[in-house]
Write a protein that holds these residues in place. Sequence first.
Motif, PDB file in Angstrom:
ATOM      1  N   THR A 107       1.396 -16.772 -27.491  1.00 48.13           N
ATOM      2  CA  THR A 107       0.617 -17.829 -26.683  1.00 48.13           C
ATOM      3  C   THR A 107      -0.572 -16.990 -26.147  1.00 48.13           C
ATOM      4  N   THR A 108      -0.738 -15.805 -26.209  1.00 48.58           N
ATOM      5  CA  THR A 108      -2.187 -15.186 -25.143  1.00 48.58           C
ATOM      6  C   THR A 108      -2.977 -14.253 -26.775  1.00 48.58           C
ATOM      7  N   PRO A 109      -2.986 -14.844 -27.423  1.00 44.16           N
ATOM      8  CA  PRO A 109      -3.588 -13.744 -28.161  1.00 44.16           C
ATOM      9  C   PRO A 109      -4.440 -12.602 -27.382  1.00 44.16           C
ATOM     10  N   ASN A 110      -4.649 -10.832 -28.222  1.00 41.75           N
ATOM     11  CA  ASN A 110      -5.337 -10.111 -27.025  1.00 41.75           C
ATOM     12  C   ASN A 110      -6.063  -9.136 -28.395  1.00 41.75           C
ATOM     13  N   GLY A 111      -6.916  -9.418 -28.514  1.00 39.59           N
ATOM     14  CA  GLY A 111      -7.465  -8.345 -29.967  1.00 39.59           C
ATOM     15  C   GLY A 111      -8.735  -8.305 -29.117  1.00 39.59           C
ATOM     16  N   THR A 112      -9.314  -7.351 -30.457  1.00 36.14           N
ATOM     17  CA  THR A 112     -10.636  -6.718 -30.378  1.00 36.14           C
ATOM     18  C   THR A 112     -11.605  -7.081 -31.317  1.00 36.14           C
ATOM     19  N   GLY A 113     -11.188  -7.943 -32.211  1.00 26.91           N
ATOM     20  CA  GLY A 113     -12.881  -9.109 -32.685  1.00 26.91           C
ATOM     21  C   GLY A 113     -13.208 -10.184 -31.671  1.00 26.91           C
ATOM     22  N   PRO A 114     -14.363 -10.707 -32.453  1.00 27.98           N
ATOM     23  CA  PRO A 114     -15.542 -11.442 -32.149  1.00 27.98           C
ATOM     24  C   PRO A 114     -15.667 -12.691 -31.507  1.00 27.98           C
ATOM     25  N   PHE A 115     -14.171 -12.974 -31.356  1.00 32.18           N
ATOM     26  CA  PHE A 115     -13.930 -13.838 -30.865  1.00 32.18           C
ATOM     27  C   PHE A 115     -12.335 -13.698 -29.694  1.00 32.18           C
ATOM     28  N   THR A 116     -12.350 -15.079 -28.779  1.00 31.12           N
ATOM     29  CA  THR A 116     -11.156 -14.537 -27.638  1.00 31.12           C
ATOM     30  C   THR A 116     -10.542 -16.170 -27.639  1.00 31.12           C
ATOM     31  N   LEU A 117      -9.047 -15.910 -27.483  1.00 27.90           N
ATOM     32  CA  LEU A 117      -8.144 -17.637 -27.150  1.00 27.90           C
ATOM     33  C   LEU A 117      -9.496 -18.442 -26.198  1.00 27.90           C
ATOM     34  N   GLY A 118      -9.544 -19.186 -26.302  1.00 29.44           N
ATOM     35  CA  GLY A 118     -10.118 -20.067 -25.503  1.00 29.44           C
ATOM     36  C   GLY A 118      -9.143 -21.333 -24.846  1.00 29.44           C
ATOM     37  N   LYS A 119      -8.715 -22.111 -25.801  1.00 29.39           N
ATOM     38  CA  LYS A 119      -7.816 -23.126 -25.000  1.00 29.39           C
ATOM     39  C   LYS A 119      -7.641 -23.894 -26.790  1.00 29.39           C
ATOM     40  N   ARG A 120      -5.693 -24.265 -26.556  1.00 22.75           N
ATOM     41  CA  ARG A 120      -5.309 -24.993 -27.419  1.00 22.75           C
ATOM     42  C   ARG A 120      -4.506 -25.456 -26.741  1.00 22.75           C
ATOM     43  N   VAL A 121      -5.041 -26.666 -28.097  1.00 22.59           N
ATOM     44  CA  VAL A 121      -3.842 -28.026 -27.931  1.00 22.59           C
ATOM     45  C   VAL A 121      -3.282 -28.835 -28.886  1.00 22.59           C
ATOM     46  N   PRO A 122      -1.834 -28.536 -28.549  1.00 22.36           N
ATOM     47  CA  PRO A 122      -0.826 -27.575 -29.998  1.00 22.36           C
ATOM     48  C   PRO A 122      -1.182 -29.625 -31.346  1.00 22.36           C
ATOM     49  N   SER A 123      -1.224 -29.395 -32.531  1.00 22.63           N
ATOM     50  CA  SER A 123      -1.781 -30.518 -33.217  1.00 22.63           C
ATOM     51  C   SER A 123      -2.743 -30.709 -33.443  1.00 22.63           C
ATOM     52  N   GLN A 124      -3.664 -30.440 -32.515  1.00 26.29           N
ATOM     53  CA  GLN A 124      -4.796 -30.955 -32.394  1.00 26.29           C
ATOM     54  C   GLN A 124      -6.187 -30.393 -33.380  1.00 26.29           C
ATOM     55  N   SER A 125      -6.253 -29.361 -31.733  1.00 25.50           N
ATOM     56  CA  SER A 125      -7.407 -27.969 -32.349  1.00 25.50           C
ATOM     57  C   SER A 125      -6.443 -26.579 -31.343  1.00 25.50           C
ATOM     58  N   ILE A 126      -7.683 -25.839 -31.493  1.00 23.90           N
ATOM     59  CA  ILE A 126      -7.406 -24.642 -30.872  1.00 23.90           C
ATOM     60  C   ILE A 126      -8.833 -23.958 -30.579  1.00 23.90           C
ATOM     61  N   THR A 127      -9.278 -23.385 -29.662  1.00 23.04           N
ATOM     62  CA  THR A 127     -10.627 -23.393 -29.402  1.00 23.04           C
ATOM     63  C   THR A 127     -11.304 -21.818 -29.143  1.00 23.04           C
ATOM     64  N   LEU A 128     -11.643 -20.665 -29.669  1.00 24.96           N
ATOM     65  CA  LEU A 128     -12.645 -19.911 -29.952  1.00 24.96           C
ATOM     66  C   LEU A 128     -13.390 -19.822 -29.180  1.00 24.96           C
ATOM     67  N   THR A 129     -13.687 -18.406 -27.900  1.00 24.43           N
ATOM     68  CA  THR A 129     -14.701 -18.743 -27.242  1.00 24.43           C
ATOM     69  C   THR A 129     -14.903 -16.911 -27.705  1.00 24.43           C
ATOM     70  N   ARG A 130     -16.806 -17.293 -27.853  1.00 23.09           N
ATOM     71  CA  ARG A 130     -17.647 -15.875 -27.939  1.00 23.09           C
ATOM     72  C   ARG A 130     -16.784 -14.402 -27.192  1.00 23.09           C
ATOM     73  N   ASN A 131     -16.165 -13.302 -27.600  1.00 18.51           N
ATOM     74  CA  ASN A 131     -16.221 -12.301 -27.249  1.00 18.51           C
ATOM     75  C   ASN A 131     -17.644 -11.364 -26.841  1.00 18.51           C
ATOM     76  N   ASP A 132     -18.188 -11.644 -25.492  1.00 19.38           N
ATOM     77  CA  ASP A 132     -20.059 -10.563 -25.810  1.00 19.38           C
ATOM     78  C   ASP A 132     -19.152  -9.059 -25.462  1.00 19.38           C
ATOM     79  N   LYS A 133     -18.138  -8.912 -25.514  1.00 21.44           N
ATOM     80  CA  LYS A 133     -18.123  -7.235 -25.595  1.00 21.44           C
ATOM     81  C   LYS A 133     -17.575  -7.053 -27.016  1.00 21.44           C
TER      82      LYS A 133
END
Length: 515
Positions: free
Chosen positions: A189-215
């Motif tokens: 439910t709460t991804p925790n990675g080192t990638g270029p984006f982080t999880l912002g908001k998810r609306v199941p079956s509609q959308s998933i939004t990633l936000t920029r990882n400034d770190k």
Amino acid sequence: MPRGAFSAVGVAAALSVALTACSSSGGTPAAAPGNAQGGGSLVVGVTSDPDTLFPWKATQFTAVNVLQNLYGTLTEFDKDLNVVPGLAESWETSKDGKTLTFKLRQGVTFADGSAFGSEDVKASLEKIMDEKTAAVARASLSSVESVKAPDENTVVLELKSPDAALPANLATVNMAMLSSDDTEEKLTTTPNGTGPFTLGKRVPSQSITLTRNDKYWGPEKPKVGSVEFRVIPDESSIVSAMQSGNVQLAVFNDPLVAQTAEGGGTITVTKTPQLNYHVLQLNARRGDLKDVNVRLAIQCAIDRKQVLDTAALGEGEVTGPMTAPAFKSDPDKRPCPTRDLAKAADYLAKAGKSGGVTVKTIVSQGEYATSVNEAQNLKAQLAEAKINLDLEVLESGAYVDRWVAADFDAAVALNGGRPDPDGSYGRYFTSDGNLNKVAGYSSPTLDKLFAQGKATTDQAERKAIYDQVAAELEDNAAWIWLFAGYTYTATTSNVQGFVPMASGSLQYLRTTSVG
């Protein structure tokens, strides 16, 4: 689907995939809305919702594309599918090929702010190797004897035997590095990675939004403030959304949809040949398919070019098992290189099934555009050989569940290809491969060949070995390989910097900007 002295050359070093622009037209759709972080936002149209957010178990294409933007791996692929440094900034291989020493990047943090280090790598690799984890890439670490973390920035892999494929296998998101403090339950439910984006908001079956990882540790921070994967069930509707300016980027499988998109005058379409392959998977451990003669009858009764022409307008090429350019199979080297109904009848007679057979076959609707058309064409062709494909069309999530459980006689599938054949098939067709249940076939011959393929770094030797692998698979009709096609990356005119890849990866969302 993916470095050091021998690794820097890498088994994928010879790969270079040309990207051909189909069209480029003027016109400017509505601009993407701004974002508080700056850089605007990008909306990507997809046909299905991610079925998991846990990277070690992701097999669905949408899930993989989302997760590879949230998580990092020790190695990565560049745009030409060469293996390059990722979270490991360098590595060395011992002279005997049995020790691989990684030097990790310093100053890398997870999305929650905690520091990334060698203990996280050790914990991640050991958990992937643990059968209880049920990680889909476990077989890719079968050569690893132990993982050591002598200091915070060093990881040492002691191998049972040399493994030429390992650096490339470490580059897939199924090998994502996780925090040693995290659990599958939490990360679902709460991804925790080192990638270029982080999880912002998810609306199941509609959308998933990633936000920029400034770190983000990379040399450049992502250029957009956010990326929204918007679920729109069919590709034609995505084209309409792009024409109205509500979606800025999409990757299509259907060439007819791609033609429609580029004909509108506001969308650029880039055509990219793929390592992915369309296949009729056969489960050789079930029912009539246990008999190799029944499987060979199916192989001989299919005109692959007709499937390609019917389902994908001829956009692609008939393929054998190996799709990577450096290891490519010759599709004519199979028991029936062209359709032969008389030979199919002979094989059925040898199996004592002259009256015909029925094969229950699952088909995904929504995962990729050509699936149902492929299935219907295969059904029509095989009916002429008294082979009935009993089709069961499933939505994407249900199909993946059945596929992973090997709950099928046959499956019409689009499988991800990789630059190295071991990464593509080692986990499927070796007796201890963690997806062997899904593959439905293994043999002592294949076990021996895959071991030999990993043990040498000589490119010519590896090509000869994997030619033998392909022959073993084709001569026993383990699966029926059909064709390799293209993806069609559609962008509106205000999108710059996205690089399509032959692996189908969307990793270059991190370099994409919206004007």
